[in-house]
Design an enzyme around this catalytic site. Structure first.
Site, PDB file in Angstrom:
ATOM      1  N   GLY A 218     -30.021 -26.366 -38.246  1.00 39.98           N
ATOM      2  CA  GLY A 218     -28.807 -25.660 -38.631  1.00 39.98           C
ATOM      3  C   GLY A 218     -28.943 -24.165 -38.440  1.00 39.98           C
ATOM      4  O   GLY A 218     -28.162 -23.386 -38.983  1.00 39.98           O
ATOM      5  N   GLU A 259     -36.106 -29.476 -36.964  1.00 40.97           N
ATOM      6  CA  GLU A 259     -35.492 -30.181 -35.837  1.00 40.97           C
ATOM      7  C   GLU A 259     -34.462 -29.296 -35.135  1.00 40.97           C
ATOM      8  O   GLU A 259     -33.270 -29.605 -35.129  1.00 40.97           O
ATOM      9  CB  GLU A 259     -34.758 -31.434 -36.323  1.00 40.97           C
ATOM     10  CG  GLU A 259     -35.572 -32.336 -37.164  1.00 40.97           C
ATOM     11  CD  GLU A 259     -34.727 -33.321 -37.948  1.00 40.97           C
ATOM     12  OE1 GLU A 259     -35.294 -34.319 -38.403  1.00 40.97           O
ATOM     13  OE2 GLU A 259     -33.508 -33.101 -38.092  1.00 40.97           O
ATOM     14  N   PRO A 260     -34.884 -28.199 -34.555  1.00 42.02           N
ATOM     15  CA  PRO A 260     -33.900 -27.307 -33.943  1.00 42.02           C
ATOM     16  C   PRO A 260     -33.361 -27.849 -32.621  1.00 42.02           C
ATOM     17  O   PRO A 260     -34.117 -28.383 -31.808  1.00 42.02           O
ATOM     18  CB  PRO A 260     -34.706 -26.022 -33.697  1.00 42.02           C
ATOM     19  CG  PRO A 260     -36.120 -26.494 -33.560  1.00 42.02           C
ATOM     20  CD  PRO A 260     -36.257 -27.714 -34.416  1.00 42.02           C
ATOM     21  N   GLY A 261     -32.057 -27.735 -32.460  1.00 39.51           N
ATOM     22  CA  GLY A 261     -31.440 -28.062 -31.174  1.00 39.51           C
ATOM     23  C   GLY A 261     -30.867 -26.787 -30.601  1.00 39.51           C
ATOM     24  O   GLY A 261     -31.430 -26.128 -29.728  1.00 39.51           O
ATOM     25  N   ARG A 298     -16.506 -27.942 -26.250  1.00 36.02           N
ATOM     26  CA  ARG A 298     -16.642 -27.269 -27.550  1.00 36.02           C
ATOM     27  C   ARG A 298     -15.461 -26.353 -27.926  1.00 36.02           C
ATOM     28  O   ARG A 298     -15.022 -26.379 -29.080  1.00 36.02           O
ATOM     29  CB  ARG A 298     -17.969 -26.497 -27.631  1.00 36.02           C
ATOM     30  CG  ARG A 298     -19.194 -27.396 -27.474  1.00 36.02           C
ATOM     31  CD  ARG A 298     -20.493 -26.657 -27.695  1.00 36.02           C
ATOM     32  NE  ARG A 298     -20.758 -26.404 -29.098  1.00 36.02           N
ATOM     33  CZ  ARG A 298     -20.590 -25.251 -29.699  1.00 36.02           C
ATOM     34  NH1 ARG A 298     -20.179 -24.201 -29.024  1.00 36.02           N
ATOM     35  NH2 ARG A 298     -20.825 -25.128 -30.983  1.00 36.02           N
ATOM     36  N   TYR A 302     -14.149 -27.963 -31.255  1.00 35.40           N
ATOM     37  CA  TYR A 302     -14.588 -27.247 -32.457  1.00 35.40           C
ATOM     38  C   TYR A 302     -13.996 -25.849 -32.568  1.00 35.40           C
ATOM     39  O   TYR A 302     -14.378 -25.101 -33.460  1.00 35.40           O
ATOM     40  CB  TYR A 302     -16.114 -27.070 -32.438  1.00 35.40           C
ATOM     41  CG  TYR A 302     -16.928 -28.318 -32.309  1.00 35.40           C
ATOM     42  CD1 TYR A 302     -16.757 -29.384 -33.185  1.00 35.40           C
ATOM     43  CD2 TYR A 302     -17.916 -28.431 -31.329  1.00 35.40           C
ATOM     44  CE1 TYR A 302     -17.537 -30.524 -33.080  1.00 35.40           C
ATOM     45  CE2 TYR A 302     -18.697 -29.569 -31.219  1.00 35.40           C
ATOM     46  CZ  TYR A 302     -18.506 -30.606 -32.096  1.00 35.40           C
ATOM     47  OH  TYR A 302     -19.274 -31.716 -31.991  1.00 35.40           O
ATOM     48  N   CYS A 328      -5.334 -32.382 -16.821  1.00 37.97           N
ATOM     49  CA  CYS A 328      -3.909 -32.485 -17.125  1.00 37.97           C
ATOM     50  C   CYS A 328      -3.674 -32.649 -18.616  1.00 37.97           C
ATOM     51  O   CYS A 328      -3.247 -33.692 -19.103  1.00 37.97           O
ATOM     52  CB  CYS A 328      -3.279 -33.586 -16.292  1.00 37.97           C
ATOM     53  SG  CYS A 328      -3.203 -33.059 -14.580  1.00 37.97           S
ATOM     54  N   GLU A 329      -4.061 -31.631 -19.326  1.00 31.12           N
ATOM     55  CA  GLU A 329      -3.836 -31.455 -20.755  1.00 31.12           C
ATOM     56  C   GLU A 329      -3.998 -29.956 -20.960  1.00 31.12           C
ATOM     57  O   GLU A 329      -4.471 -29.264 -20.074  1.00 31.12           O
ATOM     58  CB  GLU A 329      -4.924 -32.134 -21.588  1.00 31.12           C
ATOM     59  CG  GLU A 329      -5.014 -33.598 -21.335  1.00 31.12           C
ATOM     60  CD  GLU A 329      -5.391 -34.377 -22.575  1.00 31.12           C
ATOM     61  OE1 GLU A 329      -5.190 -33.860 -23.689  1.00 31.12           O
ATOM     62  OE2 GLU A 329      -5.866 -35.491 -22.392  1.00 31.12           O
ATOM     63  N   TYR A 356     -25.028 -28.794 -26.640  1.00 36.91           N
ATOM     64  CA  TYR A 356     -23.806 -29.584 -26.835  1.00 36.91           C
ATOM     65  C   TYR A 356     -22.746 -29.283 -25.785  1.00 36.91           C
ATOM     66  O   TYR A 356     -21.547 -29.278 -26.075  1.00 36.91           O
ATOM     67  CB  TYR A 356     -23.247 -29.386 -28.257  1.00 36.91           C
ATOM     68  CG  TYR A 356     -24.313 -29.624 -29.303  1.00 36.91           C
ATOM     69  CD1 TYR A 356     -24.754 -30.925 -29.556  1.00 36.91           C
ATOM     70  CD2 TYR A 356     -24.923 -28.582 -29.983  1.00 36.91           C
ATOM     71  CE1 TYR A 356     -25.774 -31.160 -30.460  1.00 36.91           C
ATOM     72  CE2 TYR A 356     -25.934 -28.808 -30.897  1.00 36.91           C
ATOM     73  CZ  TYR A 356     -26.351 -30.094 -31.131  1.00 36.91           C
ATOM     74  OH  TYR A 356     -27.364 -30.324 -32.024  1.00 36.91           O
TER      75      TYR A 356
HETATM   76  C1  LIG Z   1     -27.986 -32.582 -34.478  1.00 38.58           C
HETATM   77  C2  LIG Z   1     -29.163 -32.656 -35.344  1.00 38.58           C
HETATM   78  C3  LIG Z   1     -30.107 -31.607 -35.342  1.00 38.58           C
HETATM   79  C4  LIG Z   1     -29.946 -30.343 -34.523  1.00 38.58           C
HETATM   80  O1  LIG Z   1     -29.001 -29.473 -35.053  1.00 38.58           O
HETATM   81  P1  LIG Z   1     -28.780 -28.013 -34.396  1.00 38.58           P
HETATM   82  O2  LIG Z   1     -27.691 -27.407 -35.165  1.00 38.58           O
HETATM   83  O3  LIG Z   1     -28.449 -28.206 -32.957  1.00 38.58           O
HETATM   84  O4  LIG Z   1     -30.073 -27.286 -34.511  1.00 38.58           O
HETATM   85  C5  LIG Z   1     -31.212 -31.767 -36.149  1.00 38.58           C
HETATM   86  N1  LIG Z   1     -31.393 -32.878 -36.914  1.00 38.58           N
HETATM   87  C6  LIG Z   1     -30.513 -33.885 -36.928  1.00 38.58           C
HETATM   88  C7  LIG Z   1     -30.771 -35.079 -37.768  1.00 38.58           C
HETATM   89  C8  LIG Z   1     -29.368 -33.811 -36.157  1.00 38.58           C
HETATM   90  O5  LIG Z   1     -28.475 -34.816 -36.189  1.00 38.58           O
END
Ligand SMILES: *Cc1c(COP(=O)(O)O)cnc(C)c1O
Length: 414
Positions: A218, A259-261, A298, A302, A328-329, A356
């Protein structure tokens, strides 16, 4: 990487194309590990769903990351990228017991987020360790779409249900190896995060054989020029102290997991698209590009802001534009954007296109999904080909729809 590098990539690989800068991913990874350097055991599990290209996964592996996966297919992708099963965490929501058993059979770490599955899994497989996902009921960010820790969230086991968890653990004899939370994207307030962490610590004391505590992700990254972002350094300093204290009291050195994305890949990505048409109407100037929400959803899904620049004419006189797609939207990427003069054929660059973006792309309007390029060691490497018409036809089954002819009765030969 320079803008001229991006222009060369658009020329060489065509448009639209996603480009990822390996150096930026690496520096973000190092920023996070440095912030937590006083924690003896730190593990970063990259969230595959943000950007799941095999080459990106391999890059993560080379940096020392594990993976966080949310589907059995992501688990399989991780294994295909060469990860050891024990470095993959499987954190699904709402999947079947069968899929969890499949993941367990592949040897990955299992994270369970509801009591029903916990009881079933524990009864059938008491010797397989599992982590439990807790909902600490803490709001992070404040936007209901992206906060998953609040009371109505479908994610996690409520902290108020810990007595029930303990009952299941005792009756099944199962082994809980980790406690997890993921309160959703966009942590702004470090104090909120630390508050949730305290709830996690308190929960953890109920379990005597833990190996790790997973604080999810997050982390907020800047999308606009003066956006506030998570102060990773401050968070690292404060949480590290608390974590090390906790381990001392717990009597065991646990692993601190994240768990960074978005944090790792968002800013590393650029999306390049070509301007098909500049259209003046009575109220605005539209720049229509060769893409749409089929490639980058996105802004429409969002209401996310992605900064847009004209890299073909960076010195041009700035004007206000509405940047739209060819679907076409109404697919608007941005309204009232000040961009240096746009001409048909120019290449626009969208920032923060690493997380994402490609992973949410589709074939809507029967368009091809874009190519992906990794900028690594000062060179462009194609890591996914643009789709072609065969990909659109693949898996479609043609049937015979011609009217059935009446069967003629063929006279038998005598
Ligand atoms: C999507 C997700 C993440 C990554 O979140 P980010 O906001 O991209 O860092 C981490 N853990 C879990 C369980 C997720 O579903």
């Amino acid at each position: 990487m320079k803008e001229s590098d991006l222009l060369h990539i658009a020329e060489r690989f065509g448009s639209p194309t996603y480009v990822y800068d390996a150096e930026k991913i690496t520096s973000q990874y190092e920023r996070l590990t440095t912030a937590f350097q006083t924690v003896p055991k730190l593990k970063l599990h990259y969230a595959v769903k943000a950007l799941s290209n095999l080459s990106i996964l391999k890059l993560m592996k080379s940096l020392g990351a594990g993976l966080d996966t949310v589907s059995i297919q992501e688990v399989q992708l991780g294994l295909a990228a060469g990860f050891n099963a024990e470095d993959i965490m499987y954190t699904p929501n709402g999947v079947s017991l069968q899929e969890i058993e499949h993941a367990a059979q592949l040897g990955v770490k299992i994270n369970i987020d509801n009591l029903s599955i916990l009881e079933q899994f524990g009864s059938k497989h008491p010797t397989i360790p599992v982590c439990i996902r807790i909902n600490p009921h803490v709001m992070a960010g404040g936007n209901h779409n992206i906060s998953v820790g609040h009371i109505d969230s479908k994610f996690g086991i409520s902290i108020h249900q810990i007595p029930h968890v303990l009952r299941i653990v005792e009756l099944t004899g199962m082994h809980i190896n980790g406690i997890h939370m993921h309160t959703g994207s966009d942590i702004l307030d470090i104090d909120v995060f630390l508050y949730a962490s305290e709830i996690l610590f308190k929960t953890a004391t109920n379990f005597k054989n833990l190996e790790f505590i997973d604080f999810g992700s997050g982390f907020k990254v800047p999308y606009k020029k003066d956006d506030i972002q998570t102060n990773i350094e401050e968070l690292g300093q404060k949480l590290s102290v608390r974590f090390n204290e906790f381990c001392q009291n717990y009597g065991k050195e646990l692993s601190l997991n994240f768990e960074p994305g978005k944090f790792l890949v968002s800013e590393a990505g650029s999306f390049l698209a070509e301007v098909n048409v500049v259209k003046q109407t009575t109220s605005t100037v539209f720049a229509g590009i060769d893409s749409g929400f089929n490639h980058l959803i996105r802004p429409m899904l969002y209401n996310s802001y992605h900064h847009i620049e004209n890299i073909s004419n960076p010195k041009g006189r700035e004007r206000y534009y509405s940047v739209v797609g060819y679907i076409c939207e109404t697919d608007t990427f941005g309204n009232n954007r000040r961009i240096s003069e746009i001409r048909e054929g120019d290449i626009l660059k969208f920032n923060n296109a690493g997380a994402y973006c490609f992973s949410m792309a589709s074939n809507y309007n029967s368009r091809y999904r874009p190519a992906e390029v990794l900028w690594f060691d000062n060179e462009a490497h194609l890591i996914r080909k643009r789709e072609n018409f065969e990909d659109i036809l693949k898996n479609q089954v043609e049937i015979d729809l011609s009217p059935k002819k009446k069967k003629k009765s063929v006279p038998k030969e005598v």
